[in-house]
Design a protein around this motif. Sequence first.
Motif, PDB file in Angstrom:
ATOM      1  N   TYR A   1       0.828  -1.210   0.000  1.00  0.00           N
ATOM      2  CA  TYR A   1       0.000   0.000   0.000  1.00  0.00           C
ATOM      3  C   TYR A   1       0.861   1.260   0.000  1.00  0.00           C
ATOM      4  CZ  TYR A   1      -4.549   2.193   0.922  1.00  0.00           C
ATOM      5  OH  TYR A   1      -5.710   2.898   0.815  1.00  0.00           O
ATOM      6  N   GLU A   2       2.063   1.136   0.596  1.00  0.00           N
ATOM      7  CA  GLU A   2       2.960   2.291   0.700  1.00  0.00           C
ATOM      8  C   GLU A   2       3.971   2.320  -0.437  1.00  0.00           C
ATOM      9  OE1 GLU A   2       4.223   4.314   3.904  1.00  0.00           O
ATOM     10  OE2 GLU A   2       2.062   4.571   3.890  1.00  0.00           O
ATOM     11  N   ALA A   3       3.921   1.309  -1.313  1.00  0.00           N
ATOM     12  CA  ALA A   3       4.954   1.196  -2.342  1.00  0.00           C
ATOM     13  C   ALA A   3       4.972   2.433  -3.227  1.00  0.00           C
ATOM     14  CB  ALA A   3       4.707  -0.037  -3.204  1.00  0.00           C
ATOM     15  N   GLU A   4       6.176   2.816  -3.615  1.00  0.00           N
ATOM     16  CA  GLU A   4       6.307   3.889  -4.596  1.00  0.00           C
ATOM     17  C   GLU A   4       5.707   3.373  -5.904  1.00  0.00           C
ATOM     18  OE1 GLU A   4      10.039   6.053  -6.249  1.00  0.00           O
ATOM     19  OE2 GLU A   4      10.373   5.487  -4.163  1.00  0.00           O
ATOM     20  N   PRO A   5       4.881   4.170  -6.582  1.00  0.00           N
ATOM     21  CA  PRO A   5       4.175   3.615  -7.744  1.00  0.00           C
ATOM     22  C   PRO A   5       5.026   3.493  -8.998  1.00  0.00           C
ATOM     23  CG  PRO A   5       3.463   5.866  -7.327  1.00  0.00           C
ATOM     24  CD  PRO A   5       4.452   5.531  -6.264  1.00  0.00           C
ATOM     25  N   THR A   6       6.167   2.846  -8.886  1.00  0.00           N
ATOM     26  CA  THR A   6       7.015   2.571 -10.045  1.00  0.00           C
ATOM     27  C   THR A   6       7.404   1.103  -9.979  1.00  0.00           C
ATOM     28  OG1 THR A   6       9.006   3.027  -8.776  1.00  0.00           O
ATOM     29  CG2 THR A   6       8.058   4.866  -9.968  1.00  0.00           C
ATOM     30  N   SER A   7       7.952   0.567 -11.085  1.00  0.00           N
ATOM     31  CA  SER A   7       8.299  -0.862 -11.047  1.00  0.00           C
ATOM     32  C   SER A   7       9.396  -1.097 -10.018  1.00  0.00           C
ATOM     33  CB  SER A   7       8.717  -1.342 -12.432  1.00  0.00           C
ATOM     34  OG  SER A   7       9.585  -0.423 -13.011  1.00  0.00           O
ATOM     35  N   GLN A   8      10.331  -0.153  -9.934  1.00  0.00           N
ATOM     36  CA  GLN A   8      11.397  -0.289  -8.946  1.00  0.00           C
ATOM     37  C   GLN A   8      10.823  -0.228  -7.522  1.00  0.00           C
ATOM     38  OE1 GLN A   8      14.303   2.789  -9.111  1.00  0.00           O
ATOM     39  NE2 GLN A   8      16.012   1.347  -9.001  1.00  0.00           N
ATOM     40  N   GLY A   9       9.875   0.699  -7.335  1.00  0.00           N
ATOM     41  CA  GLY A   9       9.270   0.852  -6.015  1.00  0.00           C
ATOM     42  C   GLY A   9       8.548  -0.415  -5.579  1.00  0.00           C
TER      43      GLY A   9
END
Lengths: 258, 275
Positions: free
Chosen positions: A221-229
Amino acid sequence: MTDLVAALGQRTLLGLQGLGRAVVLVLRLLAAVPAALRRPRLIIEQVYAVGVLSMVIIVVSSLFVGMVLGLQGYYTLVDFGAAESVGTLVALSLVRELGPVVTALLFAGRAGSSLTAEVGLMKATEQLSSMEMMAVDPERRILAPRFIASFISVPLLAVVFSAVGVLGGYLVAVGMIGIDAGAFWSNMQSAVSVRDDILNGFIKSVVFGFVAGWIALHKGYEAEPTSQGVSRATTMGVVHASLAVLGLDFLLTALMFD
Amino acid sequence: MPADSSTTEPLVKARGLVFRRGDRAIFDGVDLDVSAGRVTAIMGPSGSGKTTLLRLIGGQLRPHAGSVRVEGQEVAALPRPGLYRLRRRMGMLFQSGALFTDLSVFDNVAFPIREHTGLPEPLVRDLVLLKLQAVGLRGARHLMPAELSGGMARRVALARAIALDPVLVMYDEPFTGQDPITMGVLVTLIRRLNDLLGLTSIVVSHDVHETMAIADYVYVLADGRVIAEGTPDELRDSSSEWVRQFLDARPDGPVPFHYPAPALEADLFDGGEGR
């Protein structure tokens, strides 16, 4: 030097902020549980995804863990002329420790990582945002059923783990080494207490299920919205959940078996 | 002044809107009105906060100052249940489509209906088929989102956005990255749906020609402010340097071609430090 202190302070602050957000999330999830329980179909789907689909890895691992315990237990106990107690050793190791802990670690790796990645990707692809804009609360619709499913699945998987592990121990000790089956089972039966061992082990697995589900969902839910994130969140989810399980295991063991 | 000269209250009304990200002001005192029944376009270069504006209207972000009112209700002041009630009357088309990847086209469109109405399944089916018919994809209902082209995905998302018959539909960059045919389809759809269903539409875009072709009223945003507004014809006649650069796609003008940097000579000959 000042930079070092400042960097340390900043990291600590960020860590505390993250912890604060995680606590807020779990409180909101708990508040969403009653509403989520009214839609059991969503929970059942998730129990299938995180629980039933983890059965293979749980059964296979527990069989081998039980077999290794049987072998190692026999090698150690035979020197003391107590080879018949190998059943006790296998059962107590599994029920008290290995069942709940290894199940939770495997769950974090198998199901927790997929929960983190799924929720993280839903966030990155704006699916959670679009759900919010449709006036559907993602915490209630997406997170809460997954949280409840983890909470239900881990204890059940731990029970399966312990049961299959004992069978693995039996196969090695009785089938391979030739220990008397009656002694294997009766020693186990007299030494394992339902309240002190089985119940305490079960309580551990309930706590681990709660924590593993919580950490996995929080990271997604807190993930940065990028593939790396999303990839970082998945890794951190597994690492944090595993460490939390091991740390809590020590704490619970100290409290339970004094 | 905004487009509608009648005395009716605009459906969306922003006044003195201020929103910052870190130290950077995305909006610094924006006023705009969206009149009911119209297609209002918000244009501006990338990074001018167009998507942020939609999120402010939808209540996903809160302004740092100023107000956004939708149907007379202050969005930021609404408690969660009130905000959710309001959102049921809004549809939003995300730039990516944001379809649920684990649900089929049919189930995606049925999602808001099933979540909010409790209608019996045969009725849900009829409604979904009608919405899909409106975007021309009734035949694609069994496909999964991964099997759709970008343009089809956006049309499905549009069908989903109008599933609950909203009052207001917001389009976030609906034309970006589409081939000319799909673009034409989307342009026609947005206008037709607006008129046939009696919607109010907000189209956020930097595709000048497509947007100007369907908009009733246009706001141009830059540097956190509304720098021009008017009907498409008024804007075409505008002599503002800014509007001209944007509409005529000139590479240099009020929006500089170069990202701020020291003089080239200084960078080349006096440098040597850093990269």
